[in-house]
Every structure is written in structure tokens, then in C-alpha cells.
Write a protein that holds these residues in place. Structure first.
Motif, PDB file in Angstrom:
ATOM      1  N   SER A 212      41.183  49.694  46.577  1.00 47.21           N
ATOM      2  CA  SER A 212      41.029  49.668  45.042  1.00 47.21           C
ATOM      3  C   SER A 212      41.588  48.499  44.500  1.00 47.21           C
ATOM      4  N   ILE A 213      41.081  48.208  43.225  1.00 43.56           N
ATOM      5  CA  ILE A 213      41.603  46.982  42.592  1.00 43.56           C
ATOM      6  C   ILE A 213      41.868  47.528  41.255  1.00 43.56           C
ATOM      7  N   PRO A 214      43.088  47.112  40.717  1.00 45.70           N
ATOM      8  CA  PRO A 214      43.487  47.699  39.142  1.00 45.70           C
ATOM      9  C   PRO A 214      42.753  46.821  38.057  1.00 45.70           C
ATOM     10  N   PHE A 215      41.340  47.024  37.936  1.00 40.97           N
ATOM     11  CA  PHE A 215      40.859  46.242  37.016  1.00 40.97           C
ATOM     12  C   PHE A 215      41.431  46.361  35.692  1.00 40.97           C
ATOM     13  N   GLU A 216      41.669  47.359  35.445  1.00 38.11           N
ATOM     14  CA  GLU A 216      42.112  47.763  33.882  1.00 38.11           C
ATOM     15  C   GLU A 216      43.478  47.288  33.812  1.00 38.11           C
ATOM     16  N   GLY A 217      44.428  47.365  34.890  1.00 39.49           N
ATOM     17  CA  GLY A 217      45.696  46.869  34.620  1.00 39.49           C
ATOM     18  C   GLY A 217      45.643  45.256  34.572  1.00 39.49           C
ATOM     19  N   MET A 218      44.614  44.898  35.378  1.00 43.73           N
ATOM     20  CA  MET A 218      44.653  43.162  35.437  1.00 43.73           C
ATOM     21  C   MET A 218      44.130  42.934  33.994  1.00 43.73           C
ATOM     22  N   GLN A 219      43.146  43.574  33.502  1.00 40.84           N
ATOM     23  CA  GLN A 219      42.771  43.099  31.986  1.00 40.84           C
ATOM     24  C   GLN A 219      43.986  43.141  30.932  1.00 40.84           C
ATOM     25  N   LYS A 220      45.005  43.719  31.404  1.00 43.16           N
ATOM     26  CA  LYS A 220      46.243  43.905  30.261  1.00 43.16           C
ATOM     27  C   LYS A 220      47.136  42.441  30.639  1.00 43.16           C
ATOM     28  N   LEU A 221      46.888  41.960  31.754  1.00 43.72           N
ATOM     29  CA  LEU A 221      47.774  40.707  31.943  1.00 43.72           C
ATOM     30  C   LEU A 221      47.380  39.460  31.577  1.00 43.72           C
ATOM     31  N   GLN A 222      47.025  39.239  30.219  1.00 44.32           N
ATOM     32  CA  GLN A 222      46.503  38.314  29.719  1.00 44.32           C
ATOM     33  C   GLN A 222      47.172  37.109  29.226  1.00 44.32           C
ATOM     34  N   ALA A 223      47.361  36.189  30.258  1.00 38.62           N
ATOM     35  CA  ALA A 223      47.750  35.001  30.273  1.00 38.62           C
ATOM     36  C   ALA A 223      47.187  33.983  30.936  1.00 38.62           C
ATOM     37  N   PRO A 224      47.269  32.623  30.700  1.00 43.98           N
ATOM     38  CA  PRO A 224      46.607  31.512  31.360  1.00 43.98           C
ATOM     39  C   PRO A 224      47.283  31.624  32.777  1.00 43.98           C
ATOM     40  N   VAL A 225      46.635  30.742  33.836  1.00 48.94           N
ATOM     41  CA  VAL A 225      47.140  30.614  35.081  1.00 48.94           C
ATOM     42  C   VAL A 225      47.165  29.096  35.379  1.00 48.94           C
ATOM     43  N   LEU A 226      47.945  28.684  36.358  1.00 48.81           N
ATOM     44  CA  LEU A 226      48.202  27.366  36.535  1.00 48.81           C
ATOM     45  C   LEU A 226      48.854  27.223  38.076  1.00 48.81           C
ATOM     46  N   ASN A 227      48.256  26.483  38.937  1.00 43.24           N
ATOM     47  CA  ASN A 227      49.002  26.225  40.311  1.00 43.24           C
ATOM     48  C   ASN A 227      49.384  24.910  40.512  1.00 43.24           C
ATOM     49  N   ILE A 228      50.629  24.811  40.756  1.00 40.99           N
ATOM     50  CA  ILE A 228      51.626  23.530  41.091  1.00 40.99           C
ATOM     51  C   ILE A 228      52.244  23.728  42.312  1.00 40.99           C
ATOM     52  N   GLY A 229      51.908  23.071  43.317  1.00 40.21           N
ATOM     53  CA  GLY A 229      52.625  23.535  44.442  1.00 40.21           C
ATOM     54  C   GLY A 229      53.024  22.161  45.567  1.00 40.21           C
ATOM     55  N   PRO A 230      53.553  21.810  46.474  1.00 43.38           N
ATOM     56  CA  PRO A 230      53.826  20.778  47.123  1.00 43.38           C
ATOM     57  C   PRO A 230      52.522  20.415  48.005  1.00 43.38           C
ATOM     58  N   PHE A 231      52.771  19.201  48.426  1.00 45.29           N
ATOM     59  CA  PHE A 231      51.446  18.672  49.268  1.00 45.29           C
ATOM     60  C   PHE A 231      51.740  18.974  50.725  1.00 45.29           C
ATOM     61  N   GLY A 232      50.904  19.374  51.352  1.00 41.35           N
ATOM     62  CA  GLY A 232      50.888  19.566  52.903  1.00 41.35           C
ATOM     63  C   GLY A 232      49.520  19.503  53.525  1.00 41.35           C
ATOM     64  N   LYS A 233      49.507  19.679  54.843  1.00 41.68           N
ATOM     65  CA  LYS A 233      48.208  19.507  55.558  1.00 41.68           C
ATOM     66  C   LYS A 233      47.964  20.708  56.656  1.00 41.68           C
ATOM     67  N   ASP A 234      46.890  21.073  56.945  1.00 40.70           N
ATOM     68  CA  ASP A 234      46.346  21.784  58.150  1.00 40.70           C
ATOM     69  C   ASP A 234      46.873  23.360  58.154  1.00 40.70           C
ATOM     70  N   ALA A 235      46.780  23.914  57.075  1.00 41.77           N
ATOM     71  CA  ALA A 235      47.038  25.410  56.806  1.00 41.77           C
ATOM     72  C   ALA A 235      46.265  25.971  57.856  1.00 41.77           C
ATOM     73  N   HIS A 236      47.146  27.021  58.419  1.00 46.52           N
ATOM     74  CA  HIS A 236      46.325  27.840  59.557  1.00 46.52           C
ATOM     75  C   HIS A 236      46.045  27.393  60.778  1.00 46.52           C
ATOM     76  N   LYS A 237      46.662  25.972  60.953  1.00 48.56           N
ATOM     77  CA  LYS A 237      46.456  25.351  62.362  1.00 48.56           C
ATOM     78  C   LYS A 237      47.763  24.915  62.921  1.00 48.56           C
ATOM     79  N   LEU A 238      47.627  24.372  64.287  1.00 49.76           N
ATOM     80  CA  LEU A 238      48.817  24.188  65.084  1.00 49.76           C
ATOM     81  C   LEU A 238      49.603  23.350  64.290  1.00 49.76           C
ATOM     82  N   THR A 239      48.886  22.173  63.628  1.00 50.96           N
ATOM     83  CA  THR A 239      49.680  21.066  63.183  1.00 50.96           C
ATOM     84  C   THR A 239      49.882  21.118  61.524  1.00 50.96           C
ATOM     85  N   GLU A 240      49.938  22.769  60.876  1.00 53.01           N
ATOM     86  CA  GLU A 240      50.335  22.729  59.749  1.00 53.01           C
ATOM     87  C   GLU A 240      51.892  21.993  59.485  1.00 53.01           C
ATOM     88  N   ARG A 241      51.826  21.445  58.352  1.00 50.34           N
ATOM     89  CA  ARG A 241      52.922  20.387  57.904  1.00 50.34           C
ATOM     90  C   ARG A 241      52.935  20.154  56.400  1.00 50.34           C
TER      91      ARG A 241
END
Length: 541
Positions: free
Chosen positions: A484-513
């Protein structure tokens, strides 16, 4: 508060904390994922603020023994609140081979790679020689994001920032986001209990490359969506010696899969960014044993990415594609029957799952239909997708007069697309981030409007006017039982989104770094600047 009193402020301390957190291996679906929430609570209790306010740490049941964790720093001076979102599960490590035991020990693994450097891809060899990267499962995706948030909590609590922070870290992001879906109600409860006003949802997923060999650093003002329109192909069984007396599910499926893969009808382009085209993720043959009886029931799951479209719009497109595909299938089948002088079967029906349930309720009764569903749900060895298929298949076994038929449904998971590009606050913070990184770190930060890997931001800031989720609920067989997905609860969480994270390479690979300077110097600096700008400005008003 002087920096020397802080545990996790200097680059070396952040690296040590990362290595410790990575060593708590938390592969999705393992005991480590269950244990991680308790370990992070212990780590939070090392901070004086949470030793005094341990009731501000909460667990939120995500099923299968797993818990999402929230930790509230409450300033007592404002209701403005920033939610810091991360996930702590990682993908598995089979590709590490002989180095599997070192996958969760970044320093040791990085050293071990030096002994096997020629076995690595050329770009990874170059990065290893540079000394600028730390290798290991979870270093990039995304234990560093959690470490950055712990760092911010410590600063806020010691410097007594006049703003509230909620750290939220969750399991299961790599599979179905059960942790984030469980946390939605928790966030709403915390908001009501402490009279908080959520003003920003800040994720720290890493900067992902847009293409191979991409060295650019990205920040994100939204996250792409994903949905899985799926189909059960229920034909008519027959003996292999009389193939035209029936119709195989494989024959029917081939027509829809041909029409679905790379279909531009689902494509979206927003802000110059495009969704990847649809593709079939998995085919199922529901015939359990070998015999000369034909396989009359099969299923297929299709991956569709979203930007603006909702579930109702996707189902409408999907049904039109299915109708055209089955029309072509019917036409070719009848041509073959005419050539072979065989009387063809009836036309292929195309129904949405909700329509099948309505038909079954009228034929069998709602009580009987619920009993059929419960029989499937008692088989705990199936995942959410397999349960969805089995529910469709068993209902059709009681309604075989509809066959041949293609039943359209949604299989989990569903990640709604979320975007805050037009929000004034986000525009301001992106500009601040870019200026800070350029001035302080000589880094050019490029804005991407949709994070190109699905993320937990899909479950906040949901359009409060959207009704498309009702079509999802109606046409998702596993809804309300194992998904299930709490759509009605999600509709109450009204604030903008932003993603700021570190730089890296090769997620999910042997060479993830992970790029060490980006992780331990640049990103902590810019995250602090962004959050301080949220309350310094308000104090001057």
C-alpha cells in the motif's frame, strides 16, 4: 560551540564515522538491515542532546522486523522544520568475489584493490591511483548521506540552531521503499505532536552521472517516478499436437511486449529532460511443470518512468496499447486459422483488474472472491509482484468464460514523480548552493530537475489535488494486503524537495566509490550554508 567539542565535524572524523556505519552491513532483506536501526539509535545517543531527549528518537515499523528511524532536534524557538532523508539499506555484494568480506570495510577494500588494480576498469584504476576516492558497498549509495545528516544534527544541537531538524533514515529503498512508506504517518504524527511546520524535505542521495564517464556534479530539484503496468495473458489450453485448438499466453504476450518496449506514447520531456522508454522487466510462465499441454497463462511486468503523468493516465495509455496489440494478435491468429482450415476461438478480451474483480463479484459473490484472495495471501513464499500475478490468475481460473483475455494491472512498486523546480525557496537554495560551491570549492554544480535514480522523495509533497492514485488502488491486486502507499498522508506533507549529496561513481557496482573531498569537505559546507540560510534570514525579518 567550538569545533573541537564536536565528534563528527572534521573530515577525518566524518570518514571514520562513514567507515563505521558502512561496516554495519545492511544489505536489503538481511538481518543486518533489521539490526541497523538499533545501531543508529545507539550512535544518536552518543550526542548529549539525545541523551537528554531520548524520547525524540522513534522507530516506525516497516515490516519484516525492519524499522525506519526518526530523530528530532527540537529548538524550542520555532516551528519551522527541515526533514533530512536518507536510506541505510544497500544492494548485495556477490560481484566482489574473493573480496566479498572486505566489501563493507572501505579502507581495507581500497588498499586491497591496489593489489588487483589491473582487474578494475580503466576509469576506476585512475581514480584508485589518484587517492581521491574511497571504495566500498554503501560508501556512495548512500551511507554518506546519513553521515552528513548526523553531522548536521550534532552541529544544530550544540550550536542551538533556532530551527528544527528531523533526521529520517529508512530501510528497503533499494527494493520497494517500505521504510519510507511506513515513515509517512510517522512524520505526520511528529508534526502534530510537536506543532512542526515542514518547510523543506532535504535528501542527500549522491550525485549520479547522467552518462558514462560523466564527471559533473549535480543537485536535484525533484525525483523521477516509476510505475509497473503489468498484464496476465490468459489463453486457452490445448495439446501441443492440436495447437490451434487453444491459444498460448506466450503468443498473446509477444504482441503486447512488442508494442510496450520503447513505446513513445509513455515518453515525457520536462525542462529538457526525458524519461527512459518503457521496457519489459520480467516474464512469468505460470505453468508449473513440463507436459505437452500448452502454457495458457503467462504474465509480464513493464517498467515505465514518469514525470508529470499519474497512475490513471498511465492505465489509460496502457489499455489503448493493449487493445491495439490484442487486435493485431487476433488478426494474425485468425489468418493462421483460415490458412489451416480451423475454426478460431472467440475474440481476445482486454480488462482492467478492477473490471475483473467486479465481474467475479457478480458471478461468485464478494465473499467468495475474498476467500480466493486469502488463499493466495497465505503463501508467504511469494513477493508482492508474484502475489499480484497469482491473484489475477486465480480469479481468471473461476472466470474462464472470459478467455482468451488480457488482464491489465499494476504491480508494485510505484514511485510518484515529485518536482519542486518552480518553488521560490528551491530556486533560492539552488542558487546559494551553486554560488557556495563555486566560490569556496571551485566546483560547478549543475541543476537536474529529476533525480535519475528513483528515491524516497517520491513519498512526500504529493500533489494534494491528484486523484490518479485511486486508479492505482483499484487496479493493484496486492493493494491493502502486502502493498500500500499512504497517498492521503503524503498529501499532508506539503513542502518542497531538494537533493544535495556527495559526488561518487558506480553505484551498485564492484567499483562503487565516493569522492572524499566532495563527501568530507564540500557537501558538509554547502549543507550547513543551506540550512543556516533558512533561519538566519528569518531572524533578520
Amino acid at each position: 560551540m567550538e569545533q573541537k567539542n564536536m565528534k563528527w565535524n572534521e573530515p577525518e572524523a566524518l570518514q571514520d564515522l562513514l567507515c563505521e556505519v558502512v561496516s554495519w552491513q545492511s544489505r536489503t532483506g538481511t538481518q543486518g538491515e533489521i539490526d541497523f536501526s538499533y545501531k543508529i539509535k545507539e550512535k544518536l545517543l552518543e550526542l548529549p542532546y539525545f541523551q537528554t531527549n531520548n524520547s525524540h528518537i522513534h522507530f516506525h515499523d516497516a515490516g519484516k522486523g525492519r524499522n525506519a528511524v526518526t530523530a528530532l532536534y527540537h529548538s524550542g524557538e520555532a516551528n519551522k522544520t527541515i526533514v533530512l532523508i536518507s536510506h541505510f539499506d544497500t544492494v548485495h555484494t556477490e560481484e566482489f568475489g574473493a573480496l566479498k568480506d572486505l566489501a563493507f570495510h572501505p579502507k581495507a577494500l581500497t588498499e586491497a584493490f591496489k593489489e588487483r588494480i589491473k582487474e578494475l576498469p580503466l576509469d576506476a584504476q585512475e581514480d584508485l591511483r589518484s587517492g581521491d576516492y574511497l571504495f566500498g558497498r554503501g560508501t556512495m549509495d548512500m551511507k554518506m548521506g546519513l553521515v552528513l545528516h548526523l553531522h548536521l544534527l550534532e552541529i544544530a544541537s550544540l550550536e542551538k540552531w533556532p530551527i528544527n531538524l528531523v533526521l529520517l533514515t529508512v530501510p528497503d529503498e533499494e527494493v520497494g521503499s517500505a521504510g519510507m512508506r511506513a515513515a509517512v504517518d510517522g512524520l505526520n504524527t511528529i508534526s502534530e505532536q510537536y506543532d512542526l511546520e515542514y518547510t523543506l524535505f532535504l535528501n542527500s542521495e549522491p550525485s549520479f552521472s547522467q552518462k558514462p564517464q560523466d564527471e559533473n556534479y549535480y543537485i536535484y530539484s525533484g525525483t523521477i517516478g516509476k510505475i509497473m503496468p503489468s498484464a496476465l495473458f490468459y489463453g486457452r489450453e490445448t495439446h501441443a499436437g492440436e495447437p490451434l485448438s487453444g491459444m498460448t499466453g506466450h503468443y498473446m504476450a509477444s504482441y503486447l511486449t512488442k508494442e510496450m518496449e520503447f513505446n513513445p506514447d509513455f515518453a515525457e520531456e520536462v525542462y529538457g529532460e526525458k524519461t527512459p522508454l518503457p521496457i519489459c522487466l520480467k516474464n512469468y510462465d505460470l505453468k508449473e511443470d513440463y507436459s505437452t499441454q500448452t502454457s495458457h497463462h503467462t504474465a509480464a511486468l513493464y517498467n515505465v518512468f514518469l514525470m508529470k503523468k499519474n497512475a490513471a493516465e498511465i492505465m489509460e495509455i496502457f489499455k489503448n496499447v493493449a487493445l491495439n496489440a490484442m487486435e493485431a494478435c487476433q488478426k494474425d491468429y485468425e489468418t493462421i486459422c483460415k490458412r489451416e482450415n480451423v475454426e478460431p476461438l472467440g475474440n481476445i478480451n482486454v480488462l482492467e483488474y478492477g473490471e475483473l474483480v467486479t465481474y467475479a463479484n457478480e458471478k461468485l459473490s464478494e465473499v467468495k472472491v475474498e476467500k480466493i484472495k486469502k488463499e493466495i495471501l497465505q503463501n508467504n513464499g511469494l513477493d508482492e509482484r508474484e502475489i499480484s500475478i497469482q491473484l489475477c490468475d486465480h480469479l481468471m481460473s473461476y472466470c474462464q468464460e472470459l478467455a482468451p483475455a488480457t488482464i491489465l494491472f499494476f504491480a508494485p512498486p510505484y514511485y510518484p514523480a515529485i518536482n519542486s523546480t518552480e518553488d521560490d525557496l528551491i530556486q533560492e537554495k539552488i542558487k546559494l548552493t551553486q554560488e557556495t560551491l563555486k566560490k569556496e570549492c571551485d566546483v560547478d554544480a549543475k541543476q537536474v530537475h529529476y533525480f535519475n535514480g528513483i528515491s524516497d522523495l517520491s513519498y512526500v509533497n504529493y500533489d494534494k489535488h491528484d486523484e490518479g492514485w485511486r486508479a492505482y488502488k483499484l487496479n493493484t491486486p496486492a493493494w491493502g494486503s502486502v502493498y500500500s502507499i499512504p497517498f492521503e498522508g503524503m498529501q499532508k506533507l506539503q513542502a518542497p524537495v531538494l537533493n544535495i549529496g556527495p559526488f561518487g561513481k558506480d553505484a551498485h557496482k564492484l567499483t562503487e566509490r565516493l569522492h572524499k573531498e566532495s563527501a568530507f569537505v564540500h557537501t558538509p559546507l554547502v549543507l550547513r550554508k543551506v540550512i543556516e540560510s533558512m533561519f538566519v534570514k528569518s531572524l533578520s525579518v
